[in-house]
Enzyme design. Structure first.
Site, short mmCIF file in Angstrom:
data_model
loop_
_atom_site.label_atom_id
_atom_site.label_comp_id
_atom_site.label_asym_id
_atom_site.label_seq_id
_atom_site.Cartn_x
_atom_site.Cartn_y
_atom_site.Cartn_z
N LYS A 185 4.61 -30.03 10.92
CA LYS A 185 4.96 -31.24 10.19
C LYS A 185 5.44 -30.91 8.78
CE LYS A 185 1.80 -33.79 8.09
NZ LYS A 185 1.48 -34.89 7.19
N LYS A 200 -6.48 -28.70 7.85
CA LYS A 200 -6.69 -28.48 6.41
C LYS A 200 -7.81 -27.49 6.16
CE LYS A 200 -4.10 -32.10 4.39
NZ LYS A 200 -3.90 -33.21 3.48
N LYS A 221 4.06 -32.41 1.91
CA LYS A 221 4.40 -32.29 0.49
C LYS A 221 3.72 -31.11 -0.17
CE LYS A 221 2.12 -36.54 -0.41
NZ LYS A 221 0.86 -36.49 0.33
N1 AQP Z 1 6.27 -35.23 8.10
C1 AQP Z 1 6.02 -36.53 8.12
N2 AQP Z 1 6.75 -37.37 8.89
C2 AQP Z 1 6.51 -38.72 8.91
N3 AQP Z 1 5.53 -39.29 8.16
C3 AQP Z 1 4.79 -38.49 7.36
N4 AQP Z 1 3.78 -38.74 6.51
C4 AQP Z 1 3.37 -37.59 5.95
N5 AQP Z 1 4.10 -36.56 6.42
C5 AQP Z 1 4.99 -37.09 7.31
C6 AQP Z 1 3.24 -40.07 6.25
O1 AQP Z 1 3.25 -40.26 4.84
C7 AQP Z 1 2.13 -41.09 4.49
C8 AQP Z 1 1.41 -40.52 3.32
O2 AQP Z 1 0.82 -39.32 3.70
P1 AQP Z 1 -0.43 -38.81 2.86
O3 AQP Z 1 -0.04 -38.59 1.47
O4 AQP Z 1 -1.58 -39.72 3.04
O5 AQP Z 1 -0.89 -37.48 3.50
P2 AQP Z 1 -0.39 -36.61 4.66
O6 AQP Z 1 -0.19 -37.39 5.91
O7 AQP Z 1 -1.36 -35.45 4.75
O8 AQP Z 1 1.02 -36.17 4.08
P3 AQP Z 1 1.50 -34.77 3.60
O9 AQP Z 1 2.87 -34.93 3.05
O10 AQP Z 1 1.33 -33.79 4.72
O11 AQP Z 1 0.50 -34.46 2.41
P4 AQP Z 1 -0.35 -33.16 2.13
O12 AQP Z 1 0.62 -32.02 2.11
O13 AQP Z 1 -1.01 -33.40 0.80
O14 AQP Z 1 -1.35 -33.05 3.24
C9 AQP Z 1 1.28 -41.25 5.74
O15 AQP Z 1 1.54 -42.52 6.32
C10 AQP Z 1 1.77 -40.16 6.64
O16 AQP Z 1 1.65 -40.50 8.01
#
Ligand code: AQP
Length: 336
Positions: A197, A115, A200
Site C-alpha cells: 500500500k 506496524k 505517507k
Molecule cells: N494507499 C491508500 N489507498 C487508499 N486509501 C488510503 N488511505 C491510506 N492509504 C491509502 C486512507 O487514508 C485515510 C487516512 O489514513 P490514516 O492517516 O488514518 O492512516 P493509514 O491508513 O495508516 O494511512 P497511511 O498513509 O498508510 O499512514 P501511515 O504511513 O502513517 O501509516 C484512511 O481512510 C485510509 O484508509
C-alpha cells in the site's frame, strides 16, 4: 438517539505529508455527502503518536492536515473540522471501549501486525489498542457512515462489533456505523513496490506521490514507477504496477479500464506513465495553491480548530454522559 441528519465521521493521521492514497481513498470522498448529512472530519493526532513523532513536525503536520481538508473543498462552515486531542472525550471513551474489546480481536488486526513489524523497537500498547480509539472516534458522534480507504475496513468492522457488543449489554447506546469505500481509489499501491500500500510514512520518496508535490516531482515519480517487462496497458498477472497506474488514472479522469486500454493501445508504458502524471498534477494543482494560501494564515486555521472542537465537544459530551450512566459511573457534579 434522535438525529435530524445522517452523521459522517472520518479522520486522517498527521503522521506524514499526505499522499494521493489518502486523497483518493479518503479526503476526496469527504466532500461527497449532501447537505442532509452532518460531517465531522478530524485530524487524529492521538493516533499518530502510536508511532514515534518529532513534536515540532507533529504540530506542523496537524496544521497542514487541517489546511488540506479545507483546500480539498471542505467548508468549515458546513463541516465540523477539528483536532482529536482538543476533544478529551475521544481518549475517555477509548479507555472504556478497551474494556469491551477482546485481546484476540486486536491481535488479528493486520495493521498492528504490519506496524509492529515495521517498528519492532516500539511495539507499544497504543499501537495494539489503536482500533478501540478509532471506535471511540466514530461512536462518540453516533456516526452512520465512515468514508475510508479499504485498508481501514477491518478496523471499521471491529468498531461495529464493539458497538453491537456494548448495545447488547446495556441496550441501544451507539449507532452501528457503515463503511463508505470509494469504487475508484480505495487502495492505491506504492509506485516502488505495487504489492504494498502507498503510505505517507514510507521513507522511499519515489514510492509515494504526495498531494503537495510540485508538478515536476509528480511527473518524475510516475515516470519511475515500477511496471513490468511488457508494454501493454491492461490488468493481468504480474502486472500489478500497470494495474495500480490504471486505478490512479481512472480515479483522476473517471475513465473505465476498457477506455484506458483503448486510449493507450500500441503506445507503450512511457506515454501512459506521462499521461497519469499529467492527470494527477492537473487535479492537484488547485489544491496545492489553496493549501499555500491557507498555511499563510495560521490564525484562521486556529479559529477553525477552536470552532470545530467546540461543536464536536458538545455532541461528544452527550454520548459520554449516556455511556457513563449505562455502565454505572456516577455523573460528577460540576463545579466540584
Ligand atoms: N494507499 C491508500 N489507498 C487508499 N486509501 C488510503 N488511505 C491510506 N492509504 C491509502 C486512507 O487514508 C485515510 C487516512 O489514513 P490514516 O492517516 O488514518 O492512516 P493509514 O491508513 O495508516 O494511512 P497511511 O498513509 O498508510 O499512514 P501511515 O504511513 O502513517 O501509516 C484512511 O481512510 C485510509 O484508509
Amino acid at each position: 438517539m434522535f438525529k435530524d441528519k445522517k452523521i459522517v465521521f472520518s479522520g486522517v493521521q498527521p503522521s506524514g505529508t499526505l499522499t494521493i492514497g489518502n486523497y483518493l481513498g479518503a479526503i476526496r470522498n469527504f466532500t461527497a455527502f449532501p447537505e442532509d448529512h452532518h460531517c465531522y472530519y478530524c485530524v487524529v493526532d492521538e493516533h499518530a503518536i502510536t508511532v514515534r513523532q518529532v513534536p515540532a513536525e507533529l504540530r506542523r503536520r496537524t496544521y497542514e492536515t487541517l489546511a488540506l481538508y479545507i483546500a480539498c473543498g471542505l467548508d468549515p462552515e458546513k463541516n465540523t473540522l477539528f483536532v482529536q486531542s482538543h476533544v478529551s472525550e475521544h481518549a475517555e471513551l477509548a479507555w472504556i471501549l478497551n474494556c469491551y474489546t477482546m485481546f484476540g480481536e486486536l491481535s488479528r488486526m493486520t495493521q498492528f501486525k504490519d506496524k509492529s513489524a515495521k517498528h519492532a523497537d516500539n511495539i507499544n500498547a497504543g499501537l495494539f489498542t489503536y482500533p478501540s480509539l478509532m471506535a471511540a472516534d466514530i461512536l462518540l458522534y453516533q456516526t452512520d457512515l465512515v468514508p475510508v480507504g479499504s485498508d481501514q475496513k477491518q478496523h471499521l468492522e471491529l468498531s461495529r462489533d464493539i458497538a453491537m457488543r456494548f448495545n447488547g449489554v446495556y441496550s441501544d447506546t451507539f449507532t452501528v456505523p457503515e463503511p463508505y469505500i470509494p469504487e475508484a481509489g480505495a487502495r492505491i499501491m506504492s509506485l516502488a513496490d505495487p504489492t504494498k500500500k502507498m503510505s505517507k510514512s514510507d521513507e522511499n520518496e519515489n514510492a509515494v506521490v504526495r498531494i503537495l508535490d510540485d508538478r515536476d516531482a509528480i511527473i518524475r515519480k510516475f515516470k519511475r514507477a515500477v511496471t513490468d517487462s511488457g508494454s501493454e496497458v491492461r490488468r493481468g498477472e504480474g502486472k500489478d504496477g500497470v494495474g495500480n497506474l490504471m486505478s490512479i488514472y481512472s480515479a483522476f479522469t473517471g475513465k473505465t479500464d476498457v477506455e484506458i486500454e483503448r486510449e493507450f493501445e500500441g503506445r507503450g508504458y512511457g506515454e501512459f506513465k506521462a499521461a497519469v502524471g499529467e492527470a494527477c498534477a492537473d487535479a492537484l494543482a488547485p489544491v496545492k495553491a489553496e493549501f499555500d494560501r491557507l498555511m499563510g494564515d495560521k490564525k484562521y486555521l486556529e479559529d477553525v480548530m477552536a470552532k470545530g472542537a467546540a461543536e464536536a465537544k458538545q455532541n461528544a459530551a452527550r454520548t459520554m454522559s449516556k455511556v457513563r450512566r449505562k455502565i454505572g459511573f456516577i455523573e460528577a457534579r460540576r463545579p466540584f
